[in-house]
Design a protein around this motif. Structure first.
Motif, mmCIF file in Angstrom:
data_model
loop_
_atom_site.group_PDB
_atom_site.id
_atom_site.type_symbol
_atom_site.label_atom_id
_atom_site.label_comp_id
_atom_site.label_asym_id
_atom_site.label_seq_id
_atom_site.Cartn_x
_atom_site.Cartn_y
_atom_site.Cartn_z
ATOM 1 N N VAL A 7 27.687 129.108 -7.951
ATOM 2 C CA VAL A 7 28.591 128.166 -7.308
ATOM 3 C C VAL A 7 28.755 128.566 -5.845
ATOM 4 C CG1 VAL A 7 30.956 127.304 -7.232
ATOM 5 C CG2 VAL A 7 29.825 127.660 -9.447
ATOM 6 N N GLN A 8 28.768 127.600 -4.970
ATOM 7 C CA GLN A 8 28.992 127.868 -3.556
ATOM 8 C C GLN A 8 30.202 127.067 -3.078
ATOM 9 O OE1 GLN A 8 25.737 126.516 -4.476
ATOM 10 N NE2 GLN A 8 25.237 128.630 -5.023
ATOM 11 N N LEU A 9 30.992 127.706 -2.245
ATOM 12 C CA LEU A 9 32.077 127.042 -1.543
ATOM 13 C C LEU A 9 31.773 127.140 -0.053
ATOM 14 C CD1 LEU A 9 35.327 128.340 -3.305
ATOM 15 C CD2 LEU A 9 34.004 126.310 -3.827
ATOM 16 N N ALA A 66 33.860 122.326 0.395
ATOM 17 C CA ALA A 66 33.038 121.652 -0.599
ATOM 18 C C ALA A 66 32.476 122.662 -1.586
ATOM 19 C CB ALA A 66 31.906 120.905 0.088
ATOM 20 N N ALA A 67 32.664 122.377 -2.848
ATOM 21 C CA ALA A 67 32.128 123.225 -3.909
ATOM 22 C C ALA A 67 30.901 122.564 -4.507
ATOM 23 C CB ALA A 67 33.182 123.451 -4.986
ATOM 24 N N ARG A 124 42.567 116.641 -2.382
ATOM 25 C CA ARG A 124 41.267 116.882 -3.004
ATOM 26 C C ARG A 124 40.627 115.581 -3.431
ATOM 27 N NH1 ARG A 124 42.252 120.816 -7.933
ATOM 28 N NH2 ARG A 124 40.138 120.215 -8.545
ATOM 29 N N ASP A 125 39.295 115.614 -3.418
ATOM 30 C CA ASP A 125 38.491 114.511 -3.920
ATOM 31 C C ASP A 125 37.684 115.085 -5.074
ATOM 32 O OD1 ASP A 125 36.508 112.610 -4.440
ATOM 33 O OD2 ASP A 125 36.357 112.001 -2.355
ATOM 34 N N ASN A 168 34.128 117.176 -5.457
ATOM 35 C CA ASN A 168 34.427 118.614 -5.573
ATOM 36 C C ASN A 168 34.814 119.193 -4.212
ATOM 37 O OD1 ASN A 168 34.048 118.769 -8.332
ATOM 38 N ND2 ASN A 168 31.901 119.364 -8.167
ATOM 39 N N THR A 169 35.633 118.481 -3.506
ATOM 40 C CA THR A 169 35.992 118.859 -2.138
ATOM 41 C C THR A 169 37.504 118.830 -1.966
ATOM 42 O OG1 THR A 169 33.918 117.994 -1.259
ATOM 43 C CG2 THR A 169 35.727 118.265 0.300
#
Length: 122
Positions: A2-4, A23-24, A71-72, A76-77
């Protein structure tokens, strides 16, 4: 994995505004709470805003009334709208996510972004 990734930092004059994004992406089943932290020069990293999966928010007194997180879930943001910025808001801003991974299923994993620098000139 997973990246943020945070974005939107920069230089702004006191009284100005900035909008940060986090953003994830990656092996995500669902995102639970997400938090915003900041670390001022010479100080410890501090949590100042949290948003839950249902959109509930909580803020530290130092930013209450000036900062808003949203959040959206489809993207995933999370976003951080920062208004009426002060010199003491200067620092590196990080987002943090408590999430459940998809394959294999793992619950309550915590990830950090690498941060984005916010500089508020007085």
């Amino acid at each position: 994995q997973v990246q943020l990734v945070e974005s939107g930092g920069g230089l702004v004059q006191a009284g100005g505004s900035l909008r940060l994004s986090c953003a994830a992406s990656g092996n995500i089943f669902s995102i639970n709470a997400m938090g915003w932290y900041r670390q001022a020069p010479g100080k410890q990293r501090e949590l100042f805003a949290v948003i839950t999966s249902g959109g509930g928010t909580n803020y530290a007194d130092s930013v209450k009334g000036r900062f808003t997180t949203s959040r959206d879930n489809a993207k995933n943001t999370v976003y951080l709208q920062m208004n009426s910025l002060k010199h003491e808001d200067t620092g590196v801003y990080y987002c943090n996510a408590d999430l459940d991974e998809l394959v294999p299923i793992r619950y309550g994993m915590v990830y950090w972004g690498k941060g984005t620098l916010v500089t508020v000139s007085s």
